[in-house]
Design an enzyme around this catalytic site. Sequence first.
Site, PDB file in Angstrom:
ATOM      1  N   LYS A 120       3.331 -15.341  30.089  1.00 17.85           N
ATOM      2  CA  LYS A 120       3.557 -16.655  29.488  1.00 17.85           C
ATOM      3  C   LYS A 120       4.850 -17.279  29.995  1.00 17.85           C
ATOM      4  CE  LYS A 120       0.715 -16.593  25.350  1.00 17.85           C
ATOM      5  NZ  LYS A 120       0.650 -16.769  23.897  1.00 17.85           N
ATOM      6  N   LYS A 202      -9.069 -12.023  32.617  1.00 27.70           N
ATOM      7  CA  LYS A 202      -9.814 -12.105  31.360  1.00 27.70           C
ATOM      8  C   LYS A 202     -10.188 -13.567  31.086  1.00 27.70           C
ATOM      9  CE  LYS A 202      -6.527 -13.081  27.700  1.00 27.70           C
ATOM     10  NZ  LYS A 202      -6.197 -13.043  26.315  1.00 27.70           N
ATOM     11  N   LYS A 205      -8.816 -18.847  26.544  1.00 24.87           N
ATOM     12  CA  LYS A 205      -8.988 -20.202  26.054  1.00 24.87           C
ATOM     13  C   LYS A 205      -7.926 -21.154  26.592  1.00 24.87           C
ATOM     14  CE  LYS A 205      -7.704 -18.682  21.341  1.00 24.87           C
ATOM     15  NZ  LYS A 205      -6.303 -18.774  20.963  1.00 24.87           N
TER      16      LYS A 205
HETATM   17  P1  AMP Z   1      -6.188 -15.084  21.280  1.00 29.20           P
HETATM   18  O1  AMP Z   1      -7.184 -15.968  21.921  1.00 29.20           O
HETATM   19  O2  AMP Z   1      -5.175 -14.601  22.282  1.00 29.20           O
HETATM   20  O3  AMP Z   1      -5.586 -15.602  20.002  1.00 29.20           O
HETATM   21  O4  AMP Z   1      -7.006 -13.791  20.890  1.00 29.20           O
HETATM   22  C1  AMP Z   1      -7.717 -13.611  19.700  1.00 29.20           C
HETATM   23  C2  AMP Z   1      -8.467 -12.311  19.744  1.00 29.20           C
HETATM   24  O5  AMP Z   1      -9.504 -12.356  20.737  1.00 29.20           O
HETATM   25  C3  AMP Z   1      -7.593 -11.114  20.123  1.00 29.20           C
HETATM   26  O6  AMP Z   1      -8.039  -9.992  19.387  1.00 29.20           O
HETATM   27  C4  AMP Z   1      -7.875 -10.919  21.578  1.00 29.20           C
HETATM   28  O7  AMP Z   1      -7.652  -9.594  21.994  1.00 29.20           O
HETATM   29  C5  AMP Z   1      -9.358 -11.279  21.651  1.00 29.20           C
HETATM   30  N1  AMP Z   1      -9.727 -11.770  22.989  1.00 29.20           N
HETATM   31  C6  AMP Z   1      -9.175 -12.836  23.631  1.00 29.20           C
HETATM   32  N2  AMP Z   1      -9.730 -13.009  24.846  1.00 29.20           N
HETATM   33  C7  AMP Z   1     -10.653 -12.019  24.984  1.00 29.20           C
HETATM   34  C8  AMP Z   1     -11.555 -11.660  26.027  1.00 29.20           C
HETATM   35  N3  AMP Z   1     -11.622 -12.345  27.174  1.00 29.20           N
HETATM   36  N4  AMP Z   1     -12.368 -10.583  25.828  1.00 29.20           N
HETATM   37  C9  AMP Z   1     -12.303  -9.882  24.678  1.00 29.20           C
HETATM   38  N5  AMP Z   1     -11.467 -10.167  23.660  1.00 29.20           N
HETATM   39  C10 AMP Z   1     -10.653 -11.224  23.795  1.00 29.20           C
END
Ligand code: AMP
Length: 338
Positions: A120, A202, A205
Amino acid sequence: MPETARPAGKPVIYSGIQPSGTLTIGNYIGSLSRFKQLEADFDCLFCVVDMHAITVRQDPAQLRGKINELAALYLAVGLDPGNTILYCQSHVPAHAELAWVLDCFTYMGELQRMTQFKDKSARHEDNINAGLFTYPVLMAADILLYQTSAVPVGADQKQHLEIARDIAIRFNNIYGNVFVVPEPYIPKIGAKILSLQDPSRKMSKSDPEDTFIGMLDPPEVIRRKMKRAVTDSGAEVRFDPDGKPGVSNLITMLSILTGRTIASVEGDYVGKGYGALKADAAEACVETLAPIQAEHRRWLADLTELNRVLKDGADRASRIAARTMGKVRRKVGLAPLN
Ligand code: AMP
Ligand code: TRP
């Protein structure tokens, strides 16, 4: 030192998602979809981590909208707010309070090693703020306030879970059994759904639109994005995450969303090409997301009820958090409240 300071009752599950960007099918598979299954056997708390979201610049009006959108998505996957505690992080000031205390038990060197911080800060060079640096400590506070046993997250959060455990163990070693030491709960498959355009990364979003399937994407958008997903120059549908990451990513999604094994999905495509796999993966997303999207619209149409749920969640979370915070204050020697 025993690793439990758990009060009587069911073990506690805690997780959080940031209200930034549009949730992806990766978020759904890696986290949201699993929450519902945990509700029956655990005391669950799920949080809209709005304070984490402001570690990068946010437009205030947009952030407020995203908070409602995410809360509605939690509800749209079927979580029962009469049972599970669903709330906004900033509604429970104990998170910030405990984060400060834990900051004083976390070393600069530990935080400097965090890969998410490195990523980041590379992406937001003009705003490498102290909050971005101490982000994992706020996350540790989220988890430790509720005497959490397990934290369902995707693989990218493993390092943050490890630091939360290290902080809890360090604190317990000094002050006795104050915190339950949480375990990560990472799925065996689907913990890292990959970008549709660059399967070495990965799905995220915060990346460009065409790299992810959004949980709120309409069917035609899902089909178009899947059709354009990057695969490889071969033709065989085979699960081989190292050699064929793009194809394996599609197989993983299809397998999880349809509840079938990887081998059975692979078996269906003998003699068929990538086009068929992409079309079926798209339909699996469409079918999974359609009822969630309908529920989501329903919740967003009733913001009064949505806000009531969040307020009730915050009240219940605050009561639990206050118990832990009281103990922390006493142990550390902060001025007593009365
Ligand atoms: P975030 O979008 O970073 O707030 O992530 C929210 C949750 O989604 C967390 O538990 C992340 O580990 C999971 N997560 C985010 N991106 C992925 C992905 N590409 N595959 C699997 N889990 C994800
Ligand atoms: N850092 C997590 C993410 O980006 C979100 C999060 C904040 C979280 N607090 C948490 C996840 C507590 C689990 C538990 O995905």
